[in-house]
Each structure stands twice: as C-alpha cells, then as structure tokens.
Design a protein around this motif. Sequence first.
Motif, PDB file in Angstrom:
ATOM      1  N   GLY A   1       0.809  -1.216   0.000  1.00  0.00           N
ATOM      2  CA  GLY A   1       0.000   0.000   0.000  1.00  0.00           C
ATOM      3  C   GLY A   1       0.841   1.264   0.000  1.00  0.00           C
ATOM      4  O   GLY A   1       0.334   2.356  -0.233  1.00  0.00           O
ATOM      5  N   GLY A   2       2.161   1.107   0.282  1.00  0.00           N
ATOM      6  CA  GLY A   2       3.059   2.254   0.246  1.00  0.00           C
ATOM      7  C   GLY A   2       2.767   3.270   1.327  1.00  0.00           C
ATOM      8  O   GLY A   2       2.243   2.956   2.390  1.00  0.00           O
ATOM      9  N   HIS A   3       3.104   4.511   1.026  1.00  0.00           N
ATOM     10  CA  HIS A   3       2.922   5.616   1.988  1.00  0.00           C
ATOM     11  C   HIS A   3       1.553   6.247   1.752  1.00  0.00           C
ATOM     12  O   HIS A   3       1.419   7.411   1.370  1.00  0.00           O
ATOM     13  N   TRP A   4       0.538   5.464   2.008  1.00  0.00           N
ATOM     14  CA  TRP A   4      -0.835   5.914   1.745  1.00  0.00           C
ATOM     15  C   TRP A   4      -1.793   4.990   2.483  1.00  0.00           C
ATOM     16  O   TRP A   4      -1.373   4.049   3.167  1.00  0.00           O
ATOM     17  N   ILE A   5      -3.081   5.249   2.318  1.00  0.00           N
ATOM     18  CA  ILE A   5      -4.112   4.394   2.905  1.00  0.00           C
ATOM     19  C   ILE A   5      -4.355   3.213   1.979  1.00  0.00           C
ATOM     20  O   ILE A   5      -4.632   3.398   0.784  1.00  0.00           O
ATOM     21  N   ARG A   6      -4.234   2.011   2.489  1.00  0.00           N
ATOM     22  CA  ARG A   6      -4.450   0.815   1.684  1.00  0.00           C
ATOM     23  C   ARG A   6      -5.905   0.749   1.217  1.00  0.00           C
ATOM     24  O   ARG A   6      -6.829   0.883   2.002  1.00  0.00           O
ATOM     25  N   SER A   7      -6.077   0.563  -0.099  1.00  0.00           N
ATOM     26  CA  SER A   7      -7.416   0.474  -0.668  1.00  0.00           C
ATOM     27  C   SER A   7      -7.559  -0.877  -1.385  1.00  0.00           C
ATOM     28  O   SER A   7      -6.662  -1.283  -2.124  1.00  0.00           O
ATOM     29  N   PRO A   8      -8.663  -1.630  -1.114  1.00  0.00           N
ATOM     30  CA  PRO A   8      -9.832  -1.180  -0.359  1.00  0.00           C
ATOM     31  C   PRO A   8      -9.800  -1.523   1.136  1.00  0.00           C
ATOM     32  O   PRO A   8     -10.621  -1.030   1.896  1.00  0.00           O
ATOM     33  N   GLU A   9      -8.849  -2.382   1.566  1.00  0.00           N
ATOM     34  CA  GLU A   9      -8.897  -2.897   2.938  1.00  0.00           C
ATOM     35  C   GLU A   9      -8.831  -1.798   3.995  1.00  0.00           C
ATOM     36  O   GLU A   9      -9.565  -1.833   5.002  1.00  0.00           O
ATOM     37  N   GLY A  10      -7.939  -0.835   3.807  1.00  0.00           N
ATOM     38  CA  GLY A  10      -7.801   0.232   4.792  1.00  0.00           C
ATOM     39  C   GLY A  10      -9.032   1.116   4.872  1.00  0.00           C
ATOM     40  O   GLY A  10      -9.418   1.565   5.959  1.00  0.00           O
ATOM     41  N   ILE A  11      -9.645   1.385   3.732  1.00  0.00           N
ATOM     42  CA  ILE A  11     -10.885   2.167   3.731  1.00  0.00           C
ATOM     43  C   ILE A  11     -12.004   1.372   4.402  1.00  0.00           C
ATOM     44  O   ILE A  11     -12.779   1.917   5.198  1.00  0.00           O
ATOM     45  N   ASP A  12     -12.086   0.073   4.095  1.00  0.00           N
ATOM     46  CA  ASP A  12     -13.082  -0.776   4.761  1.00  0.00           C
ATOM     47  C   ASP A  12     -12.917  -0.722   6.279  1.00  0.00           C
ATOM     48  O   ASP A  12     -13.896  -0.597   7.021  1.00  0.00           O
ATOM     49  N   ASP A  13     -11.666  -0.841   6.730  1.00  0.00           N
ATOM     50  CA  ASP A  13     -11.411  -0.833   8.176  1.00  0.00           C
ATOM     51  C   ASP A  13     -11.739   0.523   8.788  1.00  0.00           C
ATOM     52  O   ASP A  13     -12.259   0.603   9.912  1.00  0.00           O
ATOM     53  N   ALA A  14     -11.432   1.598   8.063  1.00  0.00           N
ATOM     54  CA  ALA A  14     -11.743   2.933   8.568  1.00  0.00           C
ATOM     55  C   ALA A  14     -13.253   3.141   8.666  1.00  0.00           C
ATOM     56  O   ALA A  14     -13.754   3.700   9.652  1.00  0.00           O
ATOM     57  N   VAL A  15     -13.982   2.680   7.665  1.00  0.00           N
ATOM     58  CA  VAL A  15     -15.443   2.805   7.675  1.00  0.00           C
ATOM     59  C   VAL A  15     -16.032   2.029   8.851  1.00  0.00           C
ATOM     60  O   VAL A  15     -16.873   2.550   9.600  1.00  0.00           O
TER      61      VAL A  15
END
Length: 276
Positions: free
Chosen positions: A246-260
């Motif tokens: 995911g690098g230096h960013w928010i992992r998509s889609p897993e990170g967005i799912d977790d944030a939601v």
Amino acid sequence: MTASAADATKLECTIIGPAGPHPHTHTVIFLHGRGDNAQNFSRSLAFSTSSSDKTLFDHFPSVRWVFPSSELRKPARFPNTTMSQWFDTWDVGNLSYREELQMPGLAESVASILAIYEEELGKLGGDSRRLVLAGISQGGAVVMHTLLNLQTDSYESRLGGVMGFSCRFPFPGRSLSQTRKILGLVKESAGESGEFEEESGLVQNTPVMIQHCLDDPLVSVDTGRQVRDTMTRFGAQVTWKEYPVGGHWIRSPEGIDDAVAWLRSHVGIVTPLGKS
C-alpha cells in the motif's frame, strides 16, 4: 514564545460535505502530509475506495470534512526553499537527529489545529464525541500531539476518535507529562509541584485507529508501531491495522473498509440506507 490556540495562525481549509439533504452530524478534521496541501490531499483521498467502490465521503454524507493546509516553512536543511510542512525535520531517514527542529513548527501547528477544533466544536453544539481528528504522515503526527494537548474540564470527556495513517510520533520515549512540556501548550493541568498529570481522561477515553503498510518507503512500519505503543502507554484505546502492501498511503480497499467499520463502531457515524 509559546504558541496557543488563542494566538494561533488561522489556516486555510478545504471543506467537503455534508452532502445534499443530509444534516450535519459529525466533523472530521483531516491533515495532509509533508509537501502536500488540503486541496490536493482531499482530491487524492477521493481515489481511495472501499470494497463497495465508495469513498469515505460516499459512506458518510452527513460528515463535514475539514482539510486544513499547513503553513509554508523554510526547512533548516534547505534554507533557500519553502515547503508545505507541519514541522521541520533534518533527516527523514533518521528522525531522532536534531529532533529539536521539530518543536517550533509542531507547537504552532498543534495550536492552529486546536483553534480549528474549537471552531468546529461550536458547530456541533459542543459535543466533542462527534468530532474526529485524522492525519496522514506528518499530519498524523500532529493529530496525535493535538489529542495529548487538548484540555477539558471533565475526566469523562472524549473525542469521537483520532486516526493516523502512515505516521510517526515526534519525541518518542518520554512520559505523557514530558511530552506535553516539549510544546508548552498545556499549563492549567500542572499541579502545585509544577508537574503535569501522568494520566489524561481524554486520552484514555478517546478511541484511536492507526494504519500502516509494511512496504511504506518513507515511514517504516516499525515507526508506525512506535506510535501505537506510545499511545497505548499513554492509555489510549488503540486499534492497530497493518497491510502487506500500500506504500505511503491508505491501503485500498482494505484500509478504507477498516476505517469505515471503525468510524461506525467507535464513533457512531451512521451510513444512510443505500450508502453502505
């Protein structure tokens, strides 16, 4: 001179939402990283989607998203240039070297975010449980220190939450009181001995989510784990998520799912029917 919310620099902000007919229920103050700005960051964030192909804005249309832009500062290492940064660093590869350079900008930035916090809190009727601080990279470092330097009248107080993505913690390895003293923003909580409390009800009551990718080329995952461990030691309720890529960013889609999921369960932001 000590910075404070009262004399803080007013930062320009990009505002998104609430969308359409949705009433304003919550506010997220979201800080960009070093070298970025609010407008660019908010646009980039719209390209990160969940597994249902929706952005954070789509999932939470009742949220007012506030994106402040940091001031332009002259890096000590490159004095003939200016760049957008919340605070200065000499060497991103060795963050402990000349760490004192971080203090002035960090104190000024935290004071400016505290001023935005107070303004946004007023729009929510003073209900801090409906306000979230979030940041990526340097912005994440600032929101962690903002939480530590917030002062409230009640030990039972809490924010809706604090979120950090690909971030680190300036001035690690210190106690809560020592960490607060570095910026010089907290005064009233000092007791007769002149020492600050080693506990904070606000920190202990506020849920914190930290995300980091293992392949982050700018801020190592070990540095992110240090943020996790530091906030846990200060008593925060930390949810830690790491991702293989995911690098230096928010992992998509897993990170967005977790944030939601985290915003729903810990902050209580409701997704309208048909928006999940």
